[in-house]
Design a protein around this motif. Structure first.
Motif, PDB file in Angstrom:
ATOM      1  N   VAL A 387     -13.131 -44.813 -62.855  1.00 42.69           N
ATOM      2  CA  VAL A 387     -11.849 -44.155 -63.080  1.00 42.69           C
ATOM      3  C   VAL A 387     -11.093 -44.172 -61.765  1.00 42.69           C
ATOM      4  O   VAL A 387     -11.573 -43.655 -60.752  1.00 42.69           O
ATOM      5  N   ALA A 388      -9.940 -44.810 -61.754  1.00 38.52           N
ATOM      6  CA  ALA A 388      -9.130 -44.931 -60.548  1.00 38.52           C
ATOM      7  C   ALA A 388      -7.801 -44.224 -60.764  1.00 38.52           C
ATOM      8  O   ALA A 388      -7.164 -44.374 -61.812  1.00 38.52           O
ATOM      9  N   ARG A 389      -7.425 -43.438 -59.775  1.00 43.66           N
ATOM     10  CA  ARG A 389      -6.155 -42.729 -59.829  1.00 43.66           C
ATOM     11  C   ARG A 389      -5.369 -42.998 -58.554  1.00 43.66           C
ATOM     12  O   ARG A 389      -5.934 -43.357 -57.529  1.00 43.66           O
ATOM     13  N   VAL A 390      -4.059 -42.796 -58.616  1.00 44.27           N
ATOM     14  CA  VAL A 390      -3.202 -42.895 -57.443  1.00 44.27           C
ATOM     15  C   VAL A 390      -2.586 -41.524 -57.227  1.00 44.27           C
ATOM     16  O   VAL A 390      -1.949 -40.974 -58.125  1.00 44.27           O
ATOM     17  N   LEU A 391      -2.809 -40.962 -56.038  1.00 47.24           N
ATOM     18  CA  LEU A 391      -2.445 -39.574 -55.767  1.00 47.24           C
ATOM     19  C   LEU A 391      -1.380 -39.485 -54.683  1.00 47.24           C
ATOM     20  O   LEU A 391      -1.387 -40.260 -53.718  1.00 47.24           O
ATOM     21  N   ASP A 392      -0.480 -38.482 -54.832  1.00 41.29           N
ATOM     22  CA  ASP A 392       0.517 -38.243 -53.786  1.00 41.29           C
ATOM     23  C   ASP A 392      -0.079 -37.364 -52.692  1.00 41.29           C
ATOM     24  O   ASP A 392      -1.271 -37.032 -52.718  1.00 41.29           O
ATOM     25  N   ASP A 393       0.733 -36.981 -51.728  1.00 43.74           N
ATOM     26  CA  ASP A 393       0.231 -36.220 -50.582  1.00 43.74           C
ATOM     27  C   ASP A 393      -0.278 -34.839 -50.973  1.00 43.74           C
ATOM     28  O   ASP A 393      -1.044 -34.219 -50.216  1.00 43.74           O
ATOM     29  N   GLU A 397      -1.332 -36.724 -59.413  1.00 41.14           N
ATOM     30  CA  GLU A 397      -1.236 -38.118 -59.846  1.00 41.14           C
ATOM     31  C   GLU A 397       0.199 -38.618 -59.802  1.00 41.14           C
ATOM     32  O   GLU A 397       1.131 -37.928 -60.229  1.00 41.14           O
ATOM     33  N   CYS A 398       0.359 -39.807 -59.271  1.00 37.65           N
ATOM     34  CA  CYS A 398       1.668 -40.450 -59.224  1.00 37.65           C
ATOM     35  C   CYS A 398       1.998 -41.071 -60.580  1.00 37.65           C
ATOM     36  O   CYS A 398       1.108 -41.361 -61.391  1.00 37.65           O
ATOM     37  N   VAL A 399       3.243 -41.297 -60.793  1.00 32.74           N
ATOM     38  CA  VAL A 399       3.659 -42.025 -61.995  1.00 32.74           C
ATOM     39  C   VAL A 399       3.328 -43.499 -61.789  1.00 32.74           C
ATOM     40  O   VAL A 399       3.107 -43.966 -60.660  1.00 32.74           O
ATOM     41  N   VAL A 400       3.292 -44.244 -62.885  1.00 29.56           N
ATOM     42  CA  VAL A 400       3.012 -45.674 -62.802  1.00 29.56           C
ATOM     43  C   VAL A 400       4.011 -46.344 -61.872  1.00 29.56           C
ATOM     44  O   VAL A 400       5.218 -46.115 -61.961  1.00 29.56           O
ATOM     45  N   GLY A 401       3.511 -47.163 -60.949  1.00 30.23           N
ATOM     46  CA  GLY A 401       4.357 -47.885 -60.024  1.00 30.23           C
ATOM     47  C   GLY A 401       4.608 -47.185 -58.708  1.00 30.23           C
ATOM     48  O   GLY A 401       5.059 -47.816 -57.753  1.00 30.23           O
ATOM     49  N   GLY A 439      -1.958 -47.584 -52.358  1.00 33.34           N
ATOM     50  CA  GLY A 439      -1.637 -48.617 -53.334  1.00 33.34           C
ATOM     51  C   GLY A 439      -0.932 -48.030 -54.536  1.00 33.34           C
ATOM     52  O   GLY A 439      -0.483 -46.884 -54.534  1.00 33.34           O
ATOM     53  N   PHE A 440      -0.871 -48.816 -55.603  1.00 26.76           N
ATOM     54  CA  PHE A 440      -0.226 -48.361 -56.827  1.00 26.76           C
ATOM     55  C   PHE A 440      -0.784 -49.138 -58.010  1.00 26.76           C
ATOM     56  O   PHE A 440      -1.489 -50.141 -57.842  1.00 26.76           O
ATOM     57  N   MET A 441      -0.479 -48.658 -59.218  1.00 27.73           N
ATOM     58  CA  MET A 441      -0.880 -49.338 -60.446  1.00 27.73           C
ATOM     59  C   MET A 441       0.368 -49.698 -61.233  1.00 27.73           C
ATOM     60  O   MET A 441       1.292 -48.877 -61.347  1.00 27.73           O
ATOM     61  N   GLY A 445      -1.846 -51.967 -65.863  1.00 31.75           N
ATOM     62  CA  GLY A 445      -3.150 -51.521 -65.401  1.00 31.75           C
ATOM     63  C   GLY A 445      -3.695 -52.259 -64.204  1.00 31.75           C
ATOM     64  O   GLY A 445      -4.828 -52.015 -63.794  1.00 31.75           O
ATOM     65  N   TRP A 446      -2.919 -53.168 -63.623  1.00 30.42           N
ATOM     66  CA  TRP A 446      -3.347 -53.867 -62.404  1.00 30.42           C
ATOM     67  C   TRP A 446      -3.087 -52.984 -61.196  1.00 30.42           C
ATOM     68  O   TRP A 446      -2.026 -52.371 -61.080  1.00 30.42           O
ATOM     69  N   PHE A 447      -4.063 -52.953 -60.286  1.00 26.57           N
ATOM     70  CA  PHE A 447      -3.916 -52.175 -59.065  1.00 26.57           C
ATOM     71  C   PHE A 447      -3.557 -53.088 -57.897  1.00 26.57           C
ATOM     72  O   PHE A 447      -3.994 -54.249 -57.833  1.00 26.57           O
ATOM     73  N   TYR A 448      -2.781 -52.528 -56.966  1.00 27.60           N
ATOM     74  CA  TYR A 448      -2.342 -53.260 -55.782  1.00 27.60           C
ATOM     75  C   TYR A 448      -2.633 -52.416 -54.553  1.00 27.60           C
ATOM     76  O   TYR A 448      -2.368 -51.212 -54.539  1.00 27.60           O
ATOM     77  N   LEU A 449      -3.180 -53.047 -53.543  1.00 30.19           N
ATOM     78  CA  LEU A 449      -3.460 -52.372 -52.285  1.00 30.19           C
ATOM     79  C   LEU A 449      -2.310 -52.648 -51.332  1.00 30.19           C
ATOM     80  O   LEU A 449      -2.022 -53.801 -51.021  1.00 30.19           O
ATOM     81  N   VAL A 450      -1.663 -51.579 -50.899  1.00 32.82           N
ATOM     82  CA  VAL A 450      -0.550 -51.739 -49.959  1.00 32.82           C
ATOM     83  C   VAL A 450      -1.075 -51.785 -48.536  1.00 32.82           C
ATOM     84  O   VAL A 450      -0.761 -52.681 -47.769  1.00 32.82           O
ATOM     85  N   ASP A 451      -1.910 -50.805 -48.165  1.00 27.31           N
ATOM     86  CA  ASP A 451      -2.471 -50.794 -46.817  1.00 27.31           C
ATOM     87  C   ASP A 451      -3.389 -49.608 -46.640  1.00 27.31           C
ATOM     88  O   ASP A 451      -3.549 -48.779 -47.554  1.00 27.31           O
TER      89      ASP A 451
END
Length: 567
Positions: A387-393, A397-401, A439-441, A445-451
């Motif tokens: 289970v992968a999530r993208v979180l803000d500071d 959970e962040c919105v998609v993108g 990163g972001f999704m 459903g594809w994930f991207y690593l920004v840095d």
């Protein structure tokens, strides 16, 4: 919600469910013993012209376990393994487990100060190391008396083979030093005997793997038997590998990719693992030609060096039906160039020391999309049970993108760091790993690593992610490798600087590369400074050391942007 959901084109993915492991495979030792019972005569290791069968590997590690127990090694103790990509590394792992303990994987490039820290931090009671490393480094560390090491066993890179390739192997074999035991001699003496000890349990530590230390002091991730088993199964099921395959051991075995994606995977499959002591492009290419392995996973820097070394890449790489790359981001232009040269598409895979390697990957046969805004190549979609999530500071959970910190939970995530309760609590709230990767999704459903979160550059209040600048610079035909960092600037606070190595025979002035970037990206992003270097500093796994570059003094070949510095 941006939690990964089932995608219709990925029919075999089971959201929220881990890879299905066999009932008897809840520890790495159970996994190995099942392979021994199934295929005792199968070649487990190919090492230059030598071969070690699964059954012989079992006998050799039995002997090591007996020696450890006779030396006072007890359940839960640690054996530090300070060895290159040699058979001795695999024997060390298995021997530690059979003696009821854990292994400590140590980078053989570490010097005395680093070795002493790792031995002391892990509390290792025994050390298995190369004879040359003992002579040059470990002997003085042990003699200083600031570690818990009581037993030292040495091995040689010349064991288990007869070719003696002087490009990578030291000659001659060193005699056992005073106060040490010789692994090969011990195996001969104890051959055929089995240790009697309570086997490890699923939640016991199998290996302490230390983080690379690129962002601070190394911490020991507690890779348990069960989390490692899930990592091995994720590799096997995601890639569809079988015992008919063979693995080219490019990644260092002390690193989580080599530990799980090379050693653990080959133990699970009962298939050959091809080793060459250390990475040397010409030697590795010889092994590829001779042994014809079918799979490898390695840093992109190592793969591109192999392709550069080959004068017949399509022929040399033809046995490899599956190639994945992890450990460092892949620029789309680099992947395209590798495919044009070898005919092989490199599938992205992503994972961390704390997740027993893979959490995301490009499905076999699919091509990872490129984000049109940042130019980043996707790291893939979550693997089984992840289970992968993208979180803000604020941890929401962040919105998609939207860009945020990637957080991961699943059965392959370690329970924490060795003797680091505060850092464990901060990094694993509720058992979920906060990766430190930004990163972001996307909507599919594809994930991207920004840095890396800590590598973000703040130029006049603007956020600049080094990865985006690097990917753009990689499209310049003269550039071989590039790393982008932030350096102090009296006007902007920080400014963007690029360190660049050039393709063989290529020429490019720093001003030309600055102009190229300026013409292709926003004004606040492009590098105001470019420094041409022969080689970029890297970890043993091929990850570029940005921190070392940030701290280095300017050298000749640095070109500041002369005219419009304040735009």
């Amino acid at each position: 919600m941006n939690t990964y959901q089932d995608l219709p084109w990925l029919a075999h993915y089971r959201p929220g469910q881990p890879a299905s492991i066999e009932p008897e495979h809840h520890t790495m030792l159970e996994l190995f013993r099942a392979s021994v019972a199934r295929a005792p005569d199968q070649v487990a290791l190919r090492y230059f012209d030598g071969e070690v069968t699964t059954g012989r590997l079992d006998q050799a590690s039995d002997a090591l376990a007996l020696v450890l127990l006779e030396s006072g090694f007890q359940r839960g103790d640690r054996l530090a393994v300070y060895v290159q990509n040699d058979p001795g590394f695999v024997i060390g792992l298995l021997g530690a487990w059979k003696a009821g303990g854990a292994a400590v994987a140590i980078n053989p490039m570490n010097k005395a100060r680093e070795l002493e820290y790792l031995l002391a931090d892990s509390g290792a009671k025994a050390l298995l190391c190369l004879d040359s490393l003992y002579r040059d480094i470990a002997r003085d560390v042990i003699a200083a008396g600031r570690t818990s090491v009581e037993t030292v066993i040495t091995t040689s890179e010349l064991d288990w083979q007869a070719r003696n390739d002087e490009r990578v192997l030291q000659t001659p074999r060193l005699p056992a030093a005073d106060g040490t035991l010789d692994l090969l001699s011990l195996i001969e003496v104890h051959d055929g005997r089995r240790p009697g000890v309570v086997p490890p349990q699923p939640d016991d530590i199998a290996v302490l793997t230390y983080t690379s230390g690129t962002t601070g002091r190394s911490k020991g991730a507690m890779n348990t038997h069960l989390t490692m088993v899930y990592g091995c199964y994720n590799f096997r099921e995601w890639l569809g590998l079988t015992s008919a395959d063979s693995v080219l051991g490019i990644a260092p075995l002390f690193h989580i990719t080599g530990l799980v994606g090379h050693v653990g995977l080959s133990l699970l499959l009962a298939c050959p693992l091809v080793l060459t002591h250390r990475f040397h492009p010409a030697v590795m290419l010889d092994a590829l030609r001779e042994h014809r392995p079918t799979f490898t996973v390695a840093a992109i820097t190592a793969l591109t060096r192999l392709a550069e070394e080959s004068n017949k890449p399509a022929e040399d790489f033809s046995s490899l039906r599956i190639v994945y790359s992890g450990g460092a981001p892949i620029a789309p232009a680099v992947n395209d160039a590798f495919q044009a040269k070898t005919g092989i598409y490199i599938h992205n895979i992503y994972g961390l020391t704390e997740t027993n390697s893979p959490t995301h990957g490009t499905p076999l046969g699919a091509k990872a999309p490129v984000d049109p805004t940042s130019g980043a190549l996707s790291i893939g979609v979550p693997l089984f049970g992840t289970v992968a999530r993208v979180l803000d500071d604020d941890g929401e959970e962040c919105v998609v993108g939207a860009v945020g910190e990637i957080a991961i939970s699943g059965p392959q995530v370690v329970p924490g760091y060795w003797n680091r309760p505060e850092e464990t609590a901060a990094a694993f709230p509720g058992g979920e790993l906060r990766t430190g990767d930004v990163g972001f999704m996307d909507a599919d459903g594809w994930f991207y690593l920004v840095d890396r979160k800590k590598d973000m550059i703040n130029a006049s209040g603007y956020k600049v992610w080094p990865r985006e600048v690097e990917d753009l610079l990689y499209t310049h035909p003269a550039i071989r490798e590039v790393a982008v960092v932030g350096v102090p600037d009296s006007y902007r606070g920080e400014t963007v600087k690029a360190f660049v190595s050039l393709q063989p025979g290529a020429t490019a002035a720093p001003e030309e590369l600055i102009r190229y970037a300026k013409d292709n990206m926003a004004a606040y992003k492009y590098p105001r400074l470019v420094e041409i270097v022969d080689e970029l500093p890297k970890t043993a796994t091929g990850k570029i050391l940005r921190r070392q570059l940030r701290d280095s003094p300017p050298q000749a070949g640095t070109g500041p942007e002369p005219a419009d510095k304040r735009t």
